[in-house]
Design a protein around this motif. Structure first.
Motif, PDB file in Angstrom:
ATOM      1  N   PHE A 161     -37.868 -12.950  41.570  1.00  0.00           N
ATOM      2  CA  PHE A 161     -38.193 -14.199  40.891  1.00  0.00           C
ATOM      3  C   PHE A 161     -39.711 -14.364  40.772  1.00  0.00           C
ATOM      4  O   PHE A 161     -40.213 -14.864  39.756  1.00  0.00           O
ATOM      5  N   GLU A 162     -40.440 -13.973  41.810  1.00  0.00           N
ATOM      6  CA  GLU A 162     -41.900 -14.071  41.757  1.00  0.00           C
ATOM      7  C   GLU A 162     -42.462 -13.274  40.584  1.00  0.00           C
ATOM      8  O   GLU A 162     -43.326 -13.755  39.833  1.00  0.00           O
ATOM      9  N   ASP A 163     -41.985 -12.055  40.414  1.00  0.00           N
ATOM     10  CA  ASP A 163     -42.486 -11.217  39.327  1.00  0.00           C
ATOM     11  C   ASP A 163     -42.095 -11.784  37.958  1.00  0.00           C
ATOM     12  O   ASP A 163     -42.869 -11.699  36.994  1.00  0.00           O
ATOM     13  N   ALA A 164     -40.900 -12.363  37.879  1.00  0.00           N
ATOM     14  CA  ALA A 164     -40.495 -12.997  36.615  1.00  0.00           C
ATOM     15  C   ALA A 164     -41.396 -14.196  36.316  1.00  0.00           C
ATOM     16  O   ALA A 164     -41.810 -14.410  35.165  1.00  0.00           O
ATOM     17  N   ALA A 214     -48.203 -15.829  32.786  1.00  0.00           N
ATOM     18  CA  ALA A 214     -49.230 -15.134  32.028  1.00  0.00           C
ATOM     19  C   ALA A 214     -49.215 -15.544  30.557  1.00  0.00           C
ATOM     20  O   ALA A 214     -50.263 -15.590  29.894  1.00  0.00           O
ATOM     21  N   GLU A 215     -48.035 -15.857  30.049  1.00  0.00           N
ATOM     22  CA  GLU A 215     -47.893 -16.258  28.646  1.00  0.00           C
ATOM     23  C   GLU A 215     -47.952 -17.768  28.469  1.00  0.00           C
ATOM     24  O   GLU A 215     -48.171 -18.250  27.354  1.00  0.00           O
ATOM     25  N   ARG A 216     -47.743 -18.504  29.565  1.00  0.00           N
ATOM     26  CA  ARG A 216     -47.662 -19.970  29.494  1.00  0.00           C
ATOM     27  C   ARG A 216     -48.434 -20.568  30.675  1.00  0.00           C
ATOM     28  O   ARG A 216     -47.831 -21.023  31.647  1.00  0.00           O
ATOM     29  N   PRO A 251     -37.306  -8.495  36.750  1.00  0.00           N
ATOM     30  CA  PRO A 251     -38.289  -9.463  36.250  1.00  0.00           C
ATOM     31  C   PRO A 251     -38.374  -9.575  34.728  1.00  0.00           C
ATOM     32  O   PRO A 251     -38.337 -10.703  34.200  1.00  0.00           O
ATOM     33  N   PRO A 252     -38.482  -8.475  33.970  1.00  0.00           N
ATOM     34  CA  PRO A 252     -38.584  -8.649  32.511  1.00  0.00           C
ATOM     35  C   PRO A 252     -37.357  -9.318  31.899  1.00  0.00           C
ATOM     36  O   PRO A 252     -37.485 -10.173  31.010  1.00  0.00           O
TER      37      PRO A 252
END
Length: 388
Positions: A215-218, A224-226, A336-337
């Protein structure tokens, strides 16, 4: 005239069971009167607040998975022995063993040997409709009464001779009328239009270990995008310290909140939730929060369960709807992705969120939302069992 209070032993081994036990305790006190019932047993902080003093911390019994269960076997046996010793000291009139099949079955077996006439109640049936149907016969041999939260459970156990009462799911009776989204936003410094992602990594130590890093990586991908995305993590009492320690080291800030009031505020405030599969998914649906559901098991456990599971859904409202109302990202899909992609779809599309919330609400109605209070129904069944 017998003035001795009814002594009820309640046993729960994880957060959801602790919540059900607390609800049952409140209902018993309300129906019998504070001085007419004495509560003993094993539970967590919610049951403790209702007067159940547990001899040990139940967090260590919050186990899911075959390999985890094998590794914890000695601990489970030792704690089951302690539960039996507690019953021998307190001499309850009835014992209610809540959820947590592996642990509560061992407790039931010990109680049956040492007090053959003690009425034993199983609260929440093992999910024999999903896997291991032989547990229905085992339950019939171990318990005197089953309180089930699903109407479709009854025939599966009654055919084995176990008296079964459908009481409903107490989660469906949770009241969100006092929840305040603005209070949550103010507490984390979020603006009125800032999107909020609610992250719910589970209530078992093994879930935090296996799922929270994913979840952390997601979250990192999404942040990064928001940059304006606010991340809130309601921590279950059984794992709160571990969650706070891990989240303190995250690359992006996340707000950890504790307590039922803060959790409900967060559920009402959230734009989208990323949730570990479990009872919390029903709570989120009640709060009107769209979600992505995820889960990971130990590889060996997953391989074995794939051979045993008879349903393609794991989320209760998906089972009720017989459709993937909320996406389920299980095992390899819990990466994550993929998680970030599913969450982003919902963050960016108000119509998709609204449609999912509507379908979630329809599924809750099929589950029994709006019915009688399950806590009251469970209390009535327990009282009737021991009534002279």
């Amino acid at each position: 005239m017998n003035t001795r209070p009814l002594t009820v032993m309640l046993v729960a081994a994880e957060a959801s069971g602790d919540d059900r036990g607390a609800g049952l305790a409140r209902a018993l006190k309300r129906k019998l009167g504070e001085g007419r019932v004495r509560l003993v047993g094993i539970g967590g902080s919610r049951m403790a607040a209702e007067g159940v003093e547990s001899p040990f911390d139940i967090a260590e019994l919050s186990i899911f998975g075959l390999t985890e269960g094998v590794m914890a076997y000695r601990k489970v046996v030792r704690r089951a022995d302690e539960a039996a010793a507690l019953a021998a000291r307190e001499r309850p009139d009835v014992a209610v063993l809540i959820d947590s099949w592996g642990f509560t079955l061992r407790v039931a077996q010990r109680l049956r040997r040492q007090a053959p006439k003690l009425p034993l109640v199983k609260y929440v049936a093992p999910q024999v409709w999903a896997s291991r149907p032989g547990r229905a016969k085992t339950a019939a041999g171990a318990f005197d009464l089953l309180l089930t939260i699903h109407a479709f459970d009854a025939p599966l156990f009654e055919r084995e001779g176990l008296r079964t009462v459908f009481v409903g799911d107490s989660t469906l009776a949770i009241d969100f009328s006092g929840a305040d989204p603005a209070r949550l936003r103010a507490s984390i410094g979020a603006g009125r239009s800032d999107p909020i992602l609610l992250v719910l990594p589970g209530s078992r130590p093994s879930e935090i270990e296996r799922i929270l890093p994913v979840f952390e990586d997601a979250v990192s991908i999404l942040k990064a995008e928001r940059p304006e995305l606010q991340v809130v993590i309601p921590a279950a009492p059984t794992v709160a310290d571990t969650v706070k320690t891990q989240v303190a080291g995250w690359r992006h800030r996340a707000h950890v909140v504790e307590g039922e009031a803060a959790k409900r505020d967060a559920m009402k405030a959230a734009t989208v939730a990323l949730a570990c599969s479990g009872t919390v998914t029903t709570e989120l649906a009640l709060a009107g929060c769209p979600m992505v559901v995820a889960y990971r098991l130990a590889p060996l456990t997953y391989a074995i369960l794939k051979l045993l599971i008879r349903t393609k859904y794991v989320t209760l409202f998906n089972i009720a709807a017989q459709n993937f109302v909320a996406p389920e990202m299980i095992q390899a899909d819990c990466n994550p992705p993929a998680l970030a992609r599913e969450v982003a779809l919902r963050l960016d599309d108000p119509a998709l969120r609204a449609g999912q919330v509507e379908r979630q609400s329809e599924a809750l109605m099929k589950m029994g939302r709006g019915g009688p209070d399950p806590n009251d129904a469970a209390a009535d069944a327990v009282i009737a069992l021991v009534a002279p």
